[in-house]
Scaffold this motif. Structure first.
Motif, PDB file in Angstrom:
ATOM      1  N   MET A  92       0.846  -1.189   0.000  1.00 13.34           N
ATOM      2  CA  MET A  92       0.000   0.000   0.000  1.00 13.34           C
ATOM      3  C   MET A  92       0.884   1.242   0.000  1.00 13.34           C
ATOM      4  O   MET A  92       1.880   1.306   0.723  1.00 13.34           O
ATOM      5  CB  MET A  92      -0.884  -0.034   1.262  1.00 13.34           C
ATOM      6  N   ALA A 119       2.302   5.022   0.700  1.00 16.97           N
ATOM      7  CA  ALA A 119       2.333   5.850   1.905  1.00 16.97           C
ATOM      8  C   ALA A 119       1.169   6.835   1.867  1.00 16.97           C
ATOM      9  O   ALA A 119       0.808   7.361   0.812  1.00 16.97           O
ATOM     10  CB  ALA A 119       3.652   6.608   1.967  1.00 16.97           C
ATOM     11  N   ILE A 120       0.562   7.040   3.035  1.00 15.67           N
ATOM     12  CA  ILE A 120      -0.575   7.949   3.147  1.00 15.67           C
ATOM     13  C   ILE A 120      -0.215   9.029   4.151  1.00 15.67           C
ATOM     14  O   ILE A 120       0.292   8.735   5.241  1.00 15.67           O
ATOM     15  CB  ILE A 120      -1.839   7.182   3.608  1.00 15.67           C
ATOM     16  N   ILE A 129      -6.181  12.637   8.123  1.00 14.46           N
ATOM     17  CA  ILE A 129      -6.849  11.519   8.805  1.00 14.46           C
ATOM     18  C   ILE A 129      -6.970  11.790  10.311  1.00 14.46           C
ATOM     19  O   ILE A 129      -8.036  11.563  10.909  1.00 14.46           O
ATOM     20  CB  ILE A 129      -6.053  10.200   8.611  1.00 14.46           C
ATOM     21  N   LEU A 136       0.380   4.569   8.600  1.00 13.73           N
ATOM     22  CA  LEU A 136      -0.027   5.077   7.289  1.00 13.73           C
ATOM     23  C   LEU A 136       1.195   5.414   6.418  1.00 13.73           C
ATOM     24  O   LEU A 136       1.164   5.251   5.200  1.00 13.73           O
ATOM     25  CB  LEU A 136      -0.915   6.312   7.457  1.00 13.73           C
ATOM     26  N   ASP A 163      -5.635  -1.874   4.043  1.00 13.72           N
ATOM     27  CA  ASP A 163      -6.611  -0.785   4.016  1.00 13.72           C
ATOM     28  C   ASP A 163      -6.797  -0.293   5.449  1.00 13.72           C
ATOM     29  O   ASP A 163      -6.607  -1.058   6.406  1.00 13.72           O
ATOM     30  CB  ASP A 163      -7.944  -1.245   3.420  1.00 13.72           C
ATOM     31  N   PHE A 164      -7.154   0.976   5.582  1.00 11.88           N
ATOM     32  CA  PHE A 164      -7.269   1.641   6.889  1.00 11.88           C
ATOM     33  C   PHE A 164      -8.639   2.299   6.919  1.00 11.88           C
ATOM     34  O   PHE A 164      -8.897   3.241   6.159  1.00 11.88           O
ATOM     35  CB  PHE A 164      -6.149   2.673   7.000  1.00 11.88           C
ATOM     36  N   LEU A 165      -9.536   1.806   7.766  1.00 11.56           N
ATOM     37  CA  LEU A 165     -10.914   2.299   7.792  1.00 11.56           C
ATOM     38  C   LEU A 165     -11.244   2.903   9.158  1.00 11.56           C
ATOM     39  O   LEU A 165     -10.752   2.440  10.195  1.00 11.56           O
ATOM     40  CB  LEU A 165     -11.881   1.155   7.487  1.00 11.56           C
ATOM     41  N   THR A 184     -15.482   4.538   5.856  1.00 17.45           N
ATOM     42  CA  THR A 184     -14.559   5.602   5.445  1.00 17.45           C
ATOM     43  C   THR A 184     -13.133   5.064   5.422  1.00 17.45           C
ATOM     44  O   THR A 184     -12.603   4.650   6.460  1.00 17.45           O
ATOM     45  CB  THR A 184     -14.638   6.795   6.415  1.00 17.45           C
ATOM     46  N   ALA A 185     -12.535   5.033   4.243  1.00 18.55           N
ATOM     47  CA  ALA A 185     -11.183   4.498   4.091  1.00 18.55           C
ATOM     48  C   ALA A 185     -10.191   5.628   3.899  1.00 18.55           C
ATOM     49  O   ALA A 185     -10.483   6.615   3.204  1.00 18.55           O
ATOM     50  CB  ALA A 185     -11.123   3.547   2.896  1.00 18.55           C
ATOM     51  N   ALA A 186      -9.039   5.489   4.549  1.00 19.77           N
ATOM     52  CA  ALA A 186      -7.923   6.421   4.326  1.00 19.77           C
ATOM     53  C   ALA A 186      -7.107   5.882   3.162  1.00 19.77           C
ATOM     54  O   ALA A 186      -6.498   4.810   3.270  1.00 19.77           O
ATOM     55  CB  ALA A 186      -7.074   6.511   5.585  1.00 19.77           C
ATOM     56  N   PRO A 227      -4.485   6.876  -0.398  1.00 24.84           N
ATOM     57  CA  PRO A 227      -3.514   7.894  -0.834  1.00 24.84           C
ATOM     58  C   PRO A 227      -4.203   9.127  -1.426  1.00 24.84           C
ATOM     59  O   PRO A 227      -3.722  10.250  -1.261  1.00 24.84           O
ATOM     60  CB  PRO A 227      -2.675   7.156  -1.878  1.00 24.84           C
ATOM     61  N   LEU A 280      -9.651  10.650   2.086  1.00 28.41           N
ATOM     62  CA  LEU A 280     -10.713   9.862   2.708  1.00 28.41           C
ATOM     63  C   LEU A 280     -11.764   9.506   1.664  1.00 28.41           C
ATOM     64  O   LEU A 280     -12.222  10.374   0.909  1.00 28.41           O
ATOM     65  CB  LEU A 280     -11.346  10.655   3.852  1.00 28.41           C
TER      66      LEU A 280
END
Lengths: 132, 132
Positions: free
Chosen positions: A1, A3-4, A9, A48, A78-80, B109-111, B113, B116
Protein backbone atom coordinates in the motif's frame (compact mmCIF):
# COMPACT_ATOMS: atom_id res chain seq x y z
CA UNK A 1 0.00 0.00 0.00
CA UNK A 2 1.32 3.48 -0.88
CA UNK A 3 2.33 5.85 1.91
CA UNK A 4 -0.57 7.95 3.15
CA UNK A 5 -0.24 11.40 4.66
CA UNK A 6 -1.95 11.28 8.07
CA UNK A 7 -2.58 15.03 8.37
CA UNK A 8 -6.09 14.72 6.85
CA UNK A 9 -6.85 11.52 8.81
CA UNK A 10 -5.84 12.40 12.37
CA UNK A 11 -8.45 15.17 12.84
CA UNK A 12 -11.20 12.61 12.00
CA UNK A 13 -10.19 10.35 14.90
CA UNK A 14 -11.59 10.74 18.40
CA UNK A 15 -8.83 9.71 20.76
CA UNK A 16 -9.86 8.85 24.32
CA UNK A 17 -8.65 10.61 27.48
CA UNK A 18 -5.39 8.61 27.23
CA UNK A 19 -4.88 9.72 23.62
CA UNK A 20 -5.72 6.26 22.28
CA UNK A 21 -8.20 4.73 19.87
CA UNK A 22 -8.98 1.00 19.53
CA UNK A 23 -7.87 -0.70 16.31
CA UNK A 24 -9.23 -4.02 15.05
CA UNK A 25 -6.93 -6.05 12.80
CA UNK A 26 -8.64 -8.21 10.19
CA UNK A 27 -6.91 -10.46 7.66
CA UNK A 28 -7.77 -8.71 4.41
CA UNK A 29 -8.57 -11.75 2.26
CA UNK A 30 -10.05 -14.34 4.63
CA UNK A 31 -11.94 -11.86 6.82
CA UNK A 32 -10.60 -13.41 10.02
CA UNK A 33 -10.53 -10.99 12.95
CA UNK A 34 -7.03 -11.38 14.35
CA UNK A 35 -6.75 -9.03 17.34
CA UNK A 36 -7.70 -5.70 18.86
CA UNK A 37 -5.10 -3.27 20.15
CA UNK A 38 -4.70 0.48 20.64
CA UNK A 39 -3.12 3.26 18.60
CA UNK A 40 -2.06 6.79 19.45
CA UNK A 41 -1.60 9.58 16.91
CA UNK A 42 2.05 8.71 16.38
CA UNK A 43 1.33 5.03 15.70
CA UNK A 44 -1.47 5.96 13.27
CA UNK A 45 0.92 8.27 11.40
CA UNK A 46 3.70 5.67 11.30
CA UNK A 47 1.33 2.92 10.13
CA UNK A 48 -0.03 5.08 7.29
CA UNK A 49 3.47 6.24 6.33
CA UNK A 50 5.24 2.87 6.36
CA UNK A 51 2.44 0.40 5.57
CA UNK A 52 3.57 -1.73 8.55
CA UNK A 53 1.16 -1.75 11.48
CA UNK A 54 2.37 -0.02 14.61
CA UNK A 55 0.24 0.01 17.78
CA UNK A 56 0.68 1.72 21.14
CA UNK A 57 1.43 -0.71 23.96
CA UNK A 58 -0.48 0.31 27.07
CA UNK A 59 1.60 -2.05 29.23
CA UNK A 60 4.96 -0.80 27.93
CA UNK A 61 3.75 2.77 27.42
CA UNK A 62 5.36 3.11 23.99
CA UNK A 63 5.11 2.33 20.31
CA UNK A 64 4.63 -1.34 19.49
CA UNK A 65 5.77 -2.18 16.00
CA UNK A 66 3.88 -5.43 15.52
CA UNK A 67 6.34 -8.23 14.81
CA UNK A 68 9.47 -6.38 15.92
CA UNK A 69 10.26 -9.21 18.36
CA UNK A 70 8.35 -12.14 16.90
CA UNK A 71 8.82 -11.35 13.20
CA UNK A 72 5.06 -11.70 12.71
CA UNK A 73 4.43 -8.37 11.02
CA UNK A 74 1.17 -6.94 9.70
CA UNK A 75 1.24 -5.28 6.30
CA UNK A 76 -1.45 -2.67 5.88
CA UNK A 77 -3.93 -3.30 3.06
CA UNK A 78 -6.61 -0.79 4.02
CA UNK A 79 -7.27 1.64 6.89
CA UNK A 80 -10.91 2.30 7.79
CA UNK A 81 -12.52 4.61 10.34
CA UNK A 82 -15.98 4.06 11.79
CA UNK A 83 -18.93 6.46 11.62
CA UNK A 84 -18.08 8.32 14.80
CA UNK A 85 -14.31 8.18 14.36
CA UNK A 86 -13.58 6.34 17.59
CA UNK A 87 -12.56 2.94 16.18
CA UNK A 88 -10.14 1.90 13.41
CA UNK A 89 -10.42 -1.22 11.27
CA UNK A 90 -7.08 -2.30 9.82
CA UNK A 91 -7.22 -4.70 6.90
CA UNK A 92 -3.87 -6.41 7.07
CA UNK A 93 -1.81 -9.22 5.65
CA UNK A 94 -0.58 -11.04 8.75
CA UNK A 95 2.76 -12.85 8.61
CA UNK A 96 2.34 -16.13 10.50
CA UNK A 97 0.36 -15.72 13.69
CA UNK A 98 -1.16 -12.64 15.33
CA UNK A 99 -1.40 -13.94 18.90
CA UNK A 100 1.47 -14.13 21.38
CA UNK A 101 0.21 -17.63 22.28
CA UNK A 102 1.18 -18.80 18.78
CA UNK A 103 -2.37 -18.96 17.49
CA UNK A 104 -3.44 -17.26 14.28
CA UNK A 105 -6.01 -15.10 16.12
CA UNK A 106 -6.32 -13.84 19.70
CA UNK A 107 -10.02 -14.81 19.64
CA UNK A 108 -9.65 -18.52 20.28
CA UNK A 109 -11.93 -18.94 23.32
CA UNK A 110 -15.64 -19.38 22.62
CA UNK A 111 -18.44 -19.22 25.16
CA UNK A 112 -20.63 -22.19 24.30
CA UNK A 113 -23.55 -23.84 26.10
CA UNK A 114 -21.16 -26.65 27.12
CA UNK A 115 -18.62 -24.14 28.55
CA UNK A 116 -15.55 -22.21 27.40
CA UNK A 117 -14.14 -23.94 24.33
CA UNK A 118 -10.84 -23.43 22.49
CA UNK A 119 -11.52 -22.99 18.80
CA UNK A 120 -8.02 -22.29 17.42
CA UNK A 121 -4.88 -24.36 17.82
CA UNK A 122 -1.31 -23.29 18.57
CA UNK A 123 0.57 -23.13 15.25
CA UNK A 124 3.94 -21.95 16.59
CA UNK A 125 5.23 -22.40 20.14
CA UNK A 126 5.65 -19.09 21.98
CA UNK A 127 9.23 -20.13 22.83
CA UNK A 128 10.00 -20.40 19.13
CA UNK A 129 8.16 -17.15 18.43
CA UNK A 130 10.13 -15.16 20.95
CA UNK A 131 13.38 -17.21 20.71
CA UNK A 132 13.47 -17.85 24.44
CA UNK B 1 -27.98 -20.19 19.61
CA UNK B 2 -28.91 -21.84 22.92
CA UNK B 3 -28.95 -19.75 26.10
CA UNK B 4 -25.56 -19.65 27.81
CA UNK B 5 -25.04 -19.19 31.52
CA UNK B 6 -22.70 -16.22 31.96
CA UNK B 7 -21.44 -17.13 35.44
CA UNK B 8 -18.42 -19.01 34.02
CA UNK B 9 -17.77 -16.35 31.37
CA UNK B 10 -17.88 -13.09 33.34
CA UNK B 11 -14.82 -13.87 35.54
CA UNK B 12 -12.75 -14.33 32.34
CA UNK B 13 -13.47 -10.78 31.18
CA UNK B 14 -11.33 -7.80 32.18
CA UNK B 15 -13.67 -4.85 32.41
CA UNK B 16 -12.07 -1.39 32.33
CA UNK B 17 -12.32 1.24 35.07
CA UNK B 18 -15.83 2.10 33.79
CA UNK B 19 -16.90 -1.54 33.99
CA UNK B 20 -16.89 -1.91 30.20
CA UNK B 21 -15.23 -4.12 27.61
CA UNK B 22 -15.11 -3.44 23.85
CA UNK B 23 -17.10 -5.81 21.63
CA UNK B 24 -16.56 -6.21 17.89
CA UNK B 25 -19.57 -7.38 15.85
CA UNK B 26 -18.78 -9.45 12.77
CA UNK B 27 -21.33 -10.90 10.34
CA UNK B 28 -20.90 -14.62 10.96
CA UNK B 29 -21.05 -15.86 7.37
CA UNK B 30 -19.52 -13.09 5.24
CA UNK B 31 -16.86 -12.06 7.77
CA UNK B 32 -17.74 -8.37 7.42
CA UNK B 33 -16.82 -6.31 10.49
CA UNK B 34 -19.98 -4.34 11.22
CA UNK B 35 -19.27 -2.18 14.27
CA UNK B 36 -17.52 -1.90 17.62
CA UNK B 37 -19.40 -1.00 20.79
CA UNK B 38 -19.09 -1.58 24.54
CA UNK B 39 -20.61 -4.10 26.95
CA UNK B 40 -20.92 -4.18 30.72
CA UNK B 41 -21.46 -7.33 32.78
CA UNK B 42 -25.24 -7.02 32.55
CA UNK B 43 -25.25 -6.66 28.77
CA UNK B 44 -22.91 -9.66 28.42
CA UNK B 45 -25.24 -11.74 30.60
CA UNK B 46 -28.35 -10.65 28.70
CA UNK B 47 -26.72 -11.29 25.31
CA UNK B 48 -25.67 -14.82 26.31
CA UNK B 49 -29.06 -15.54 27.87
CA UNK B 50 -31.29 -14.23 25.08
CA UNK B 51 -29.14 -14.66 21.95
CA UNK B 52 -29.94 -11.05 20.97
CA UNK B 53 -27.00 -8.66 21.24
CA UNK B 54 -27.26 -6.02 23.95
CA UNK B 55 -24.54 -3.38 24.36
CA UNK B 56 -24.01 -0.66 26.94
CA UNK B 57 -24.54 2.83 25.55
CA UNK B 58 -21.90 5.18 26.93
CA UNK B 59 -23.83 8.24 25.72
CA UNK B 60 -27.15 7.16 27.24
CA UNK B 61 -25.54 5.43 30.23
CA UNK B 62 -27.74 2.35 29.98
CA UNK B 63 -28.37 -0.95 28.21
CA UNK B 64 -28.65 -0.69 24.44
CA UNK B 65 -30.61 -3.56 22.97
CA UNK B 66 -29.37 -3.32 19.40
CA UNK B 67 -32.32 -2.81 17.08
CA UNK B 68 -34.84 -1.83 19.77
CA UNK B 69 -35.55 1.43 17.89
CA UNK B 70 -34.43 0.63 14.35
CA UNK B 71 -35.52 -3.00 14.24
CA UNK B 72 -32.03 -3.93 12.99
CA UNK B 73 -31.27 -6.63 15.54
CA UNK B 74 -28.18 -8.78 15.86
CA UNK B 75 -28.70 -12.48 16.55
CA UNK B 76 -25.78 -14.05 18.33
CA UNK B 77 -24.06 -16.91 16.49
CA UNK B 78 -20.88 -17.15 18.57
CA UNK B 79 -19.27 -15.28 21.47
CA UNK B 80 -15.47 -15.18 21.58
CA UNK B 81 -13.04 -13.73 24.10
CA UNK B 82 -9.48 -12.73 23.25
CA UNK B 83 -6.29 -14.06 24.85
CA UNK B 84 -6.17 -11.49 27.63
CA UNK B 85 -9.93 -11.28 28.15
CA UNK B 86 -10.25 -7.57 27.43
CA UNK B 87 -12.04 -7.74 24.06
CA UNK B 88 -15.11 -9.66 22.84
CA UNK B 89 -15.76 -10.79 19.28
CA UNK B 90 -19.45 -11.32 18.57
CA UNK B 91 -20.29 -13.38 15.51
CA UNK B 92 -23.76 -12.20 14.63
CA UNK B 93 -26.48 -12.38 12.04
CA UNK B 94 -27.31 -8.74 11.40
CA UNK B 95 -30.85 -7.83 10.34
CA UNK B 96 -30.56 -5.12 7.68
CA UNK B 97 -27.91 -2.54 8.47
CA UNK B 98 -25.64 -2.15 11.51
CA UNK B 99 -24.87 1.57 11.17
CA UNK B 100 -27.15 4.41 12.25
CA UNK B 101 -26.28 6.10 8.94
CA UNK B 102 -28.14 3.31 7.09
CA UNK B 103 -24.99 1.59 5.88
CA UNK B 104 -24.37 -2.10 6.41
CA UNK B 105 -21.17 -1.40 8.39
CA UNK B 106 -19.94 1.54 10.45
CA UNK B 107 -16.52 1.19 8.77
CA UNK B 108 -17.32 2.96 5.51
CA UNK B 109 -14.56 5.60 5.44
CA UNK B 110 -11.18 4.50 4.09
CA UNK B 111 -7.92 6.42 4.33
CA UNK B 112 -6.44 6.15 0.85
CA UNK B 113 -3.51 7.89 -0.83
CA UNK B 114 -6.06 10.07 -2.69
CA UNK B 115 -7.80 11.04 0.57
CA UNK B 116 -10.71 9.86 2.71
CA UNK B 117 -12.98 7.71 0.57
CA UNK B 118 -16.47 6.33 1.23
CA UNK B 119 -16.50 2.61 0.52
CA UNK B 120 -20.07 1.63 1.53
CA UNK B 121 -23.33 3.13 0.36
CA UNK B 122 -26.46 4.07 2.29
CA UNK B 123 -28.94 1.18 1.96
CA UNK B 124 -31.73 2.61 4.12
CA UNK B 125 -32.30 6.28 4.91
CA UNK B 126 -31.82 7.08 8.60
CA UNK B 127 -35.27 8.77 8.56
CA UNK B 128 -36.82 5.47 7.51
CA UNK B 129 -34.69 3.54 9.99
CA UNK B 130 -35.78 5.64 12.95
CA UNK B 131 -39.27 6.52 11.64
CA UNK B 132 -38.70 10.23 12.08
Amino acid sequence: MSAIDSTAILPKLKFNADGLVPAIAQQFDTGEVLMMAWMNAQSVAETLETGRVCYFSRSRGGLWRKGETSGQQQRLKDFLIDCDGDTILLKVDQDGVACHTGRRTCFYTAARPEGLTEVATVLVSPDELYKK
